[in-house]
Design a protein around this motif. Structure first.
Motif, PDB file in Angstrom:
ATOM      1  N   VAL A  92     -18.601 158.202  65.012  1.00  0.00           N
ATOM      2  CA  VAL A  92     -19.322 157.316  64.101  1.00  0.00           C
ATOM      3  C   VAL A  92     -20.113 158.159  63.110  1.00  0.00           C
ATOM      4  CG1 VAL A  92     -21.039 155.476  63.962  1.00  0.00           C
ATOM      5  CG2 VAL A  92     -19.504 155.596  65.914  1.00  0.00           C
ATOM      6  N   SER A  93     -19.918 157.906  61.840  1.00  0.00           N
ATOM      7  CA  SER A  93     -20.671 158.636  60.810  1.00  0.00           C
ATOM      8  C   SER A  93     -21.868 157.812  60.349  1.00  0.00           C
ATOM      9  CB  SER A  93     -19.773 158.969  59.623  1.00  0.00           C
ATOM     10  OG  SER A  93     -19.431 157.790  58.943  1.00  0.00           O
ATOM     11  N   GLU A  95     -22.473 156.810  57.380  1.00  0.00           N
ATOM     12  CA  GLU A  95     -22.041 155.766  56.456  1.00  0.00           C
ATOM     13  C   GLU A  95     -21.589 154.516  57.208  1.00  0.00           C
ATOM     14  OE1 GLU A  95     -20.807 158.970  56.145  1.00  0.00           O
ATOM     15  OE2 GLU A  95     -22.133 159.514  54.479  1.00  0.00           O
ATOM     16  N   HIS A  96     -20.971 154.705  58.375  1.00  0.00           N
ATOM     17  CA  HIS A  96     -20.568 153.557  59.185  1.00  0.00           C
ATOM     18  C   HIS A  96     -21.786 152.828  59.737  1.00  0.00           C
ATOM     19  CE1 HIS A  96     -16.578 155.763  59.772  1.00  0.00           C
ATOM     20  NE2 HIS A  96     -16.353 154.750  58.971  1.00  0.00           N
ATOM     21  N   GLY A  99     -23.299 150.809  56.935  1.00  0.00           N
ATOM     22  CA  GLY A  99     -22.399 149.861  56.308  1.00  0.00           C
ATOM     23  C   GLY A  99     -21.960 150.270  54.918  1.00  0.00           C
ATOM     24  N   SER A 101     -19.656 152.553  54.199  1.00  0.00           N
ATOM     25  CA  SER A 101     -18.375 153.238  54.268  1.00  0.00           C
ATOM     26  C   SER A 101     -17.347 152.548  53.382  1.00  0.00           C
ATOM     27  CB  SER A 101     -17.876 153.259  55.708  1.00  0.00           C
ATOM     28  OG  SER A 101     -16.600 153.823  55.763  1.00  0.00           O
ATOM     29  N   TYR A 104     -13.535 151.061  55.402  1.00  0.00           N
ATOM     30  CA  TYR A 104     -13.244 149.724  55.890  1.00  0.00           C
ATOM     31  C   TYR A 104     -13.868 148.711  54.957  1.00  0.00           C
ATOM     32  CZ  TYR A 104     -12.267 152.384  60.097  1.00  0.00           C
ATOM     33  OH  TYR A 104     -11.772 153.283  60.979  1.00  0.00           O
ATOM     34  N   ILE A 109     -18.778 145.862  59.814  1.00  0.00           N
ATOM     35  CA  ILE A 109     -18.487 147.186  60.373  1.00  0.00           C
ATOM     36  C   ILE A 109     -19.749 147.885  60.863  1.00  0.00           C
ATOM     37  CG2 ILE A 109     -18.586 148.456  58.198  1.00  0.00           C
ATOM     38  CD1 ILE A 109     -16.091 149.071  61.016  1.00  0.00           C
ATOM     39  N   ALA A 110     -20.890 147.607  60.245  1.00  0.00           N
ATOM     40  CA  ALA A 110     -22.124 148.311  60.608  1.00  0.00           C
ATOM     41  C   ALA A 110     -22.550 147.989  62.035  1.00  0.00           C
ATOM     42  CB  ALA A 110     -23.235 147.973  59.627  1.00  0.00           C
ATOM     43  N   LYS A 112     -20.709 146.913  64.482  1.00  0.00           N
ATOM     44  CA  LYS A 112     -19.725 147.446  65.428  1.00  0.00           C
ATOM     45  C   LYS A 112     -19.904 148.951  65.609  1.00  0.00           C
ATOM     46  CE  LYS A 112     -16.211 143.964  64.538  1.00  0.00           C
ATOM     47  NZ  LYS A 112     -14.885 143.697  63.960  1.00  0.00           N
ATOM     48  N   ALA A 113     -20.173 149.635  64.512  1.00  0.00           N
ATOM     49  CA  ALA A 113     -20.411 151.078  64.590  1.00  0.00           C
ATOM     50  C   ALA A 113     -21.690 151.370  65.366  1.00  0.00           C
ATOM     51  CB  ALA A 113     -20.488 151.679  63.192  1.00  0.00           C
ATOM     52  N   ASN A 174     -24.061 164.668  59.814  1.00  0.00           N
ATOM     53  CA  ASN A 174     -24.445 163.478  59.078  1.00  0.00           C
ATOM     54  C   ASN A 174     -25.730 163.614  58.293  1.00  0.00           C
ATOM     55  OD1 ASN A 174     -22.305 161.655  59.829  1.00  0.00           O
ATOM     56  ND2 ASN A 174     -23.088 161.906  61.893  1.00  0.00           N
TER      57      ASN A 174
END
Length: 185
Positions: A92-93, A95-96, A99, A101, A104, A109-110, A112-113, A174
């Protein structure tokens, strides 16, 4: 005498002269800035390799010298889970997590990451707790000391080093040069 050894003749070499009396052997961290991510990856990998080396050394010494405490399956679970947690956290970065990134297009996505990173950290910290529990119950409470308790101590140190390696790698990958984490109490 010593100064003549460290002083170079400027006509024989294009390098600048160095003398112990005038110059300083200084280490400038700004020279390492372009290589920061690589150095952090090497540091993290070194910590990870040392941790597994400690585990293998402890298991080999426990089997070779017929220690009073046998190495069982439960001794292998914390390092395997901690390694899994390291992989999960570093998938996981930043950016993920925020949100931002572009990889995707999904709007959720945020979270979930964040959930995936939280589970990775939870698995790592839980396995460190399991290693501390194994060391306490199987070795300290039973009264084993010295080389008899080496495998338990190696297991505990190994899990700490894997967790530390995961955090070093994640924070090193990161963070940007202009971004700082300020931790205040």
């Amino acid at each position: 005498m010593l100064e003549s050894v460290f002083t170079m003749n400027p006509s024989s070499s294009p390098r600048p002269t160095f003398s112990l009396t005038n110059d300083c052997l200084c280490f400038n961290l700004h020279d390492l800035a372009p290589h920061r991510r690589s150095l952090i990856a090497y540091l993290s990998g070194t910590l990870f390799a040392i941790s597994w080396w400690l585990f293998i050394d402890g298991a080999a010494s426990a089997g070779t010298y017929q220690k009073p405490v046998a190495v069982m399956f439960e001794d292998y679970v914390p390092p395997i889970l901690n390694t899994l947690g390291l992989i999960m956290v570093n998938c996981v970065s930043r950016e993920h997590l925020t949100g931002q990134s572009d990889m995707y297009n999904a709007s959720n996505i945020a979270w979930k990451a964040r959930l995936f990173a939280f589970l990775g950290v939870t698995i790592s910290v839980g396995s460190l707790g399991g290693a501390i529990s194994i060391f306490s119950i199987k070795y300290l409470n039973a009264g084993h000391t010295g080389t008899d308790a080496w495998f338990g101590l190696a297991l505990m140190i190994q899990n700490f080093l894997i967790l530390f390696s995961a955090m070093v790698l994640w924070l090193g990958r990161n963070t940007d040069a202009d971004m700082e984490y300020n931790i205040t109490l």
